[in-house]
Enzyme design. Sequence first.
Site: not given
Lengths: 276, 360
Positions: B76, B139, B232, B242, B253
């Site tokens: 990613q 991420h 979210e 949060y 997963y």
Amino acid sequence: MKIAKYPFAVFSAALFTVMLITPISSISNLLWLNSVDMPVGIISSLEVLLFDFQRLGILLYGVVIIGFAIAFSFTAVLINFTNISSKYLYALAGAVSIGAAMYLMVELLFESELLGGNRTFVGKVLHWIAGFFGGYFYYSLISKNKNYTFIVRFFGILYAYLILGFVLNWVFTPESAAADYGFVLKDLNDNAQNALIRDFTSFFISTFIFTILGVITLNPTWFLAAGIIYYGAAVFNLYAIFIHGTNYNQIYIGEIILGSWPTIIAFAILYFKKNE
Amino acid sequence: MKLYLPAFLFLFSVHLSSEYKFETVLDNLDDAWSFVFLSEDKVLFTEMPGKLKIASLKDKSITNVTNIPEVAYSSQGGLSEVVLDPDFNSNNKIYMSYSANTDNNKITLFLSTAELVNDKLVNSKVIFKAVASRRSPAHMGAKISFLDDGTLILTSGDGYDHREKAQKLDNHFGKIIRINTDGSIPQDNPFISNQNALPEIYSYGHRNMQGLLVTSDGLIYEHEHGPKGGDELNIIKPALNYGWPAITYGIDYSGAVISPFTQKDGMEQPLLYWDPSIAPSDMIYYEKDLYPEFKNTFLITALVSRDVKQVVFENNEIRQKSLFSDLGFRLRNIQDSPNGYIYILTDGPGNKLIKVIPKK
């Protein structure tokens, strides 16, 4: 039966090992949650342990079976060339295969550590130890003669293991479980919520308990009882579609499978008992 | 034949839907990740392998921008977001987020600024390097936006393997960062006087934030990829926690429970969460007039649900509508042009930039 016991010993040892592995991740997670002042209690701990055993376990089960199948086959050959006791060799093979599987899952498949419990050195060692006991368990299974009850019990336990997923969903997360059947739980009134949760939970827990009792007693009636319930669900699914005009719901295929599985076990017990 | 061929190809590049036409304006891009309009007909876009390019939407010509920072492209990671300075017309400054190797051969999130002069970056400077080293670029977050006071905010994801660190203030995993555009730290940052916290942190307890914007009323909206069933949409306020991964609506997963808890005092609840996950990848708040039906609503691209979610806040209620699902692509990025046209970038190698044209 002599040949069949080897693959079923691998399947059984893998399930046993999964049962040892999944709590490593669950407990490390619970310890962390507790460390950040989350209200970890008995119920929430049970939820994590049982859900991980069922959902994470199913994913791991396939991995462990492949690892054990390779490791134990290799060990079966190696035994002929060494004086080391077989039980230690199989135990060692179990530890090595789990270590290798955990390593390869990261390096070849996910590039990330999927198992939270395997991120620390202590966690890794615990996984190897779980593999060691898995190998030892495999040895104990193949070192004795087995009759049909071994295979019947294995299929019974595997069935209960799958049903456990439904049980846990309804016991701990009914909102999510209800959503799987098209219900928005919070939109229902209190009575409807109560009816939905109690009936579905009872349905799955009953069949789970019937199966466990069948595995313990080898009384085919318990398996047959579980089968009848799921066949009934399939029949009345079709009844709802064709008589009451509900939408087509292909879940009846799953219900037929869940009905047939214990029914076949029941008839297998009857057959083998008759021929004993 | 020469005359007819372009028209023939053009016909095939236009999809029709009941309400909108979709025109592919750029095709076969190399994993383009974000884009920004330099003018109505010119876009600046990143490609994850480490290319920054300028495309003319008129003649479809593409020019490589040179002097790009070296990036670590895999999984990613790579060259992620590009945004223009609010005063770009006068200072030519742009900002880029990307993953790159650190000195100890790990990977972390970087933020650079440079001036874009004649297809070349000059005066490049790294203005932020996240204290969030990881072995593989998972991420990353990497979204950039500007606050009204001229400071810049950046999302720094939890790195997947490091999720628990999102609850600690001594690192940049799972944090929203606020810095000045020269890389210095604003003196009114919420944790600036906390000795145990990194001073760039604005909010914490996040996962993989892929949508970030500031509306004209000054509110910061952010969305993040949750685990399975826990994406979210949040309103971001300074110093707030949060919750990730101590509270979440999703599971891992792998099927494992991340947390049996969905709420706790001192941890913020999302405005909205998606279960099943849609994998939200970008968003805009549409304020122009070209599509009256979208005015003052959020448009959120999604990878898994392969559509754009229109989210409307009205009378304390949240309504959602799925748009453009007939495109059938995983959608990576969305922007509105100066004239108000909506453009959508699809995801992955060989991706396309698609213009949404209202039929009326």
